[in-house]
Write a protein that holds these residues in place. Structure first.
Motif, PDB file in Angstrom:
ATOM      1  N   ILE A 109       0.839  -1.201   0.000  1.00 32.48           N
ATOM      2  CA  ILE A 109       0.000   0.000   0.000  1.00 32.48           C
ATOM      3  C   ILE A 109       0.870   1.245   0.000  1.00 32.48           C
ATOM      4  CG2 ILE A 109      -1.671   1.342   1.339  1.00 32.48           C
ATOM      5  CD1 ILE A 109      -2.822  -1.332   2.335  1.00 32.48           C
ATOM      6  N   LEU A 110       1.892   1.245   0.837  1.00 37.28           N
ATOM      7  CA  LEU A 110       2.784   2.405   0.897  1.00 37.28           C
ATOM      8  C   LEU A 110       3.496   2.627  -0.436  1.00 37.28           C
ATOM      9  CD1 LEU A 110       4.313   1.884   4.456  1.00 37.28           C
ATOM     10  CD2 LEU A 110       2.613   3.594   3.779  1.00 37.28           C
ATOM     11  N   GLN A 168       3.963   5.938  -5.362  1.00 39.41           N
ATOM     12  CA  GLN A 168       3.961   6.035  -6.816  1.00 39.41           C
ATOM     13  C   GLN A 168       2.841   6.947  -7.315  1.00 39.41           C
ATOM     14  OE1 GLN A 168       3.735   2.027  -8.312  1.00 39.41           O
ATOM     15  NE2 GLN A 168       5.687   1.410  -7.378  1.00 39.41           N
ATOM     16  N   ALA A 169       1.735   6.993  -6.575  1.00 40.77           N
ATOM     17  CA  ALA A 169       0.611   7.849  -6.962  1.00 40.77           C
ATOM     18  C   ALA A 169       0.838   9.308  -6.583  1.00 40.77           C
ATOM     19  CB  ALA A 169      -0.678   7.346  -6.318  1.00 40.77           C
ATOM     20  N   SER A 224       3.153  12.061   2.324  1.00 47.50           N
ATOM     21  CA  SER A 224       3.467  11.484   3.626  1.00 47.50           C
ATOM     22  C   SER A 224       2.569  10.279   3.864  1.00 47.50           C
ATOM     23  CB  SER A 224       3.288  12.519   4.750  1.00 47.50           C
ATOM     24  OG  SER A 224       1.918  12.814   4.937  1.00 47.50           O
ATOM     25  N   ALA A 225       2.851   9.556   4.942  1.00 46.53           N
ATOM     26  CA  ALA A 225       2.099   8.327   5.201  1.00 46.53           C
ATOM     27  C   ALA A 225       2.019   8.072   6.697  1.00 46.53           C
ATOM     28  CB  ALA A 225       2.757   7.142   4.498  1.00 46.53           C
ATOM     29  N   GLY A 226       1.015   7.316   7.084  1.00 43.86           N
ATOM     30  CA  GLY A 226       0.847   6.896   8.474  1.00 43.86           C
ATOM     31  C   GLY A 226       0.086   5.585   8.506  1.00 43.86           C
ATOM     32  N   ARG A 250      10.958   5.194   5.214  1.00 45.67           N
ATOM     33  CA  ARG A 250      12.287   5.735   4.917  1.00 45.67           C
ATOM     34  C   ARG A 250      12.737   5.327   3.510  1.00 45.67           C
ATOM     35  NH1 ARG A 250      15.133   2.880   8.206  1.00 45.67           N
ATOM     36  NH2 ARG A 250      14.337   3.993  10.015  1.00 45.67           N
ATOM     37  N   ARG A 251      12.524   4.068   3.160  1.00 44.53           N
ATOM     38  CA  ARG A 251      12.955   3.578   1.850  1.00 44.53           C
ATOM     39  C   ARG A 251      12.234   4.286   0.709  1.00 44.53           C
ATOM     40  NH1 ARG A 251      10.511  -0.381  -1.099  1.00 44.53           N
ATOM     41  NH2 ARG A 251       9.331  -1.109   0.720  1.00 44.53           N
ATOM     42  N   LEU A 252      10.958   4.591   0.909  1.00 42.92           N
ATOM     43  CA  LEU A 252      10.160   5.189  -0.163  1.00 42.92           C
ATOM     44  C   LEU A 252      10.259   6.712  -0.201  1.00 42.92           C
ATOM     45  CD1 LEU A 252       7.036   2.892   0.297  1.00 42.92           C
ATOM     46  CD2 LEU A 252       8.635   2.857  -1.632  1.00 42.92           C
TER      47      LEU A 252
END
Length: 377
Positions: free
Chosen positions: A260-261, A266-267, A271-273, A342-344
């Motif tokens: 999902i991350l 890519q979209a 940020s993400a959580g 971190r990787r993305l």
């Protein structure tokens, strides 16, 4: 129909045995925790042909007049102080929704009632205008779409969230949005200019990338691939977007965390959580019913993992633990998330600007006397 306990409680539809209902998340109309009367179906054979399916529950929307619309939050683990919810109940039907127990305060079931008996605060815009115009009002970002999704299906017709967003746009009031609906793209004409002034940010909630899983977990929410498309379209319009993997359900969706991350990044998500599955009050038995109906072979295993992360209970509401859980499995989830983030290359959304706010002018009978008088200089 057989009554199990007699009382003066609010009368509701009798509760049949839990069953899969196409287009609905809950499998029953389980009583709320404040109910004094409990009803159940007894099939006496009347008015049903052999093999005839029971009627599908229909959505009913009723009007509610709100006395106020801004809710204040003091929870230390929630990143907002104010929120506005134009609806009670949500037709998306997410079986895991932590807001389901709020329907108990209305004498309705947190089960099917929550997703079929919607209350619309038709005076929400009027009340928000009055509260923003109050002399003592202090501007801080307002969050739309917390207890129920402001862009749920009935919003297409009622446009209450659209009216609230228009008011926030006109007063240059900062707003953060949480939704799982592609309908938010309708409002890009407001969101884009607000984003240019650092007045809005949007979070898309994505639980799973699997359409079959989504169809049973969150049956009337936008499909996962369409939510990712919405992330892209918002980003292309200049709107800061984050993705929340929520909820993470052990042994059901947790294996999709990294995927999902990756697709969200890519979209164009900035940020993400993530949020661990929460099962407060009546949500726990409703979720157990869902497991028994859709994943009976792993129901016991799922609930065992849930309890391992919740101190041996279905839920632990302690601040600081309720969003993440505790124990080895919860620690592993957090580590996986941090590594993937971190990787993305996910970052943070910019802070919203509260300095542009212009309070709405309160209604003035005197001002209306001169409205439209073009003879004045």
């Amino acid at each position: 129909m057989r009554r199990r306990r007699a009382s003066l409680g609010v009368m509701r539809e009798p509760r049949p045995a839990p069953e899969r209902i196409k287009g609905r998340g809950a499998g029953s109309n389980r009583e709320g925790r404040f109910e004094l009367t409990s009803l159940e179906h007894v099939d006496d054979g009347w008015f049903r042909e052999d093999g005839e399916a029971p009627p599908q529950p229909r959505t009913e929307v009723s009007e509610e007049t709100a006395r106020s619309v801004i809710s204040r939050n003091r929870s230390p683990d929630i990143p907002f102080e104010q929120s506005v919810n134009p609806y009670r109940g949500c037709e998306h039907g997410c079986v895991y929704c932590f807001a389901r127990p709020t329907h108990s305060y209305l004498g309705l079931s947190p089960g099917l009632d929550f997703e079929t008996r919607i209350r619309a605060k038709t005076n929400a815009v009027e009340r928000l205008r009055a509260e923003l115009a109050a002399p003592g009002y202090r501007c801080s970002p307002i969050t739309l779409g917390i207890n129920t999704d402001g862009w749920q299906p009935t919003e297409r017709r009622l446009r209450l969230t659209r009216g609230l967003l228009q008011l926030l746009h006109d007063t240059r009031h900062p707003v953060s949005i949480v939704t799982k609906s592609a309908l938010i793209e309708r409002d890009l004409d407001l969101l884009a200019p607000m984003a240019a002034q650092n007045l809005v940010q949007v979070a898309l909630s994505i639980t799973t990338l699997d359409n079959r899983t989504a169809a049973s977990l969150e049956p009337r929410a936008t499909a996962p691939h369409a939510r990712l498309r919405t992330v892209r379209r918002l980003g292309e319009a200049g709107v800061p977007v984050s993705v929340i993997v929520a909820p993470v359900i052990p042994a059901v969706t947790d294996h999709e965390l990294e995927a999902i991350l990756e697709q969200a990044r890519q979209a164009g998500a900035h940020s993400a959580g993530y949020v661990l599955l929460r099962l407060p009050h009546e949500v726990a038995p409703l979720f157990r019913e869902w497991l028994d109906l859709h994943h009976p072979e792993r129901a016991a295993h799922v609930m065992s993992l849930v309890r391992q992360m919740r101190g041996g209970r279905d839920y632990d509401a302690t601040f600081g633990r309720r969003m993440r859980g505790e124990g080895a499995f919860a620690d592993l989830l957090e580590q996986r998330f941090r590594i993937a983030r971190r990787r993305l290359g996910f970052g943070r959304l910019p802070e919203l600007d509260c300095g542009r706010f212009v309070p709405p002018r309160p209604p003035s009978p005197q001002g209306e006397l001169f409205q439209g008088d073009r003879s004045l200089p």
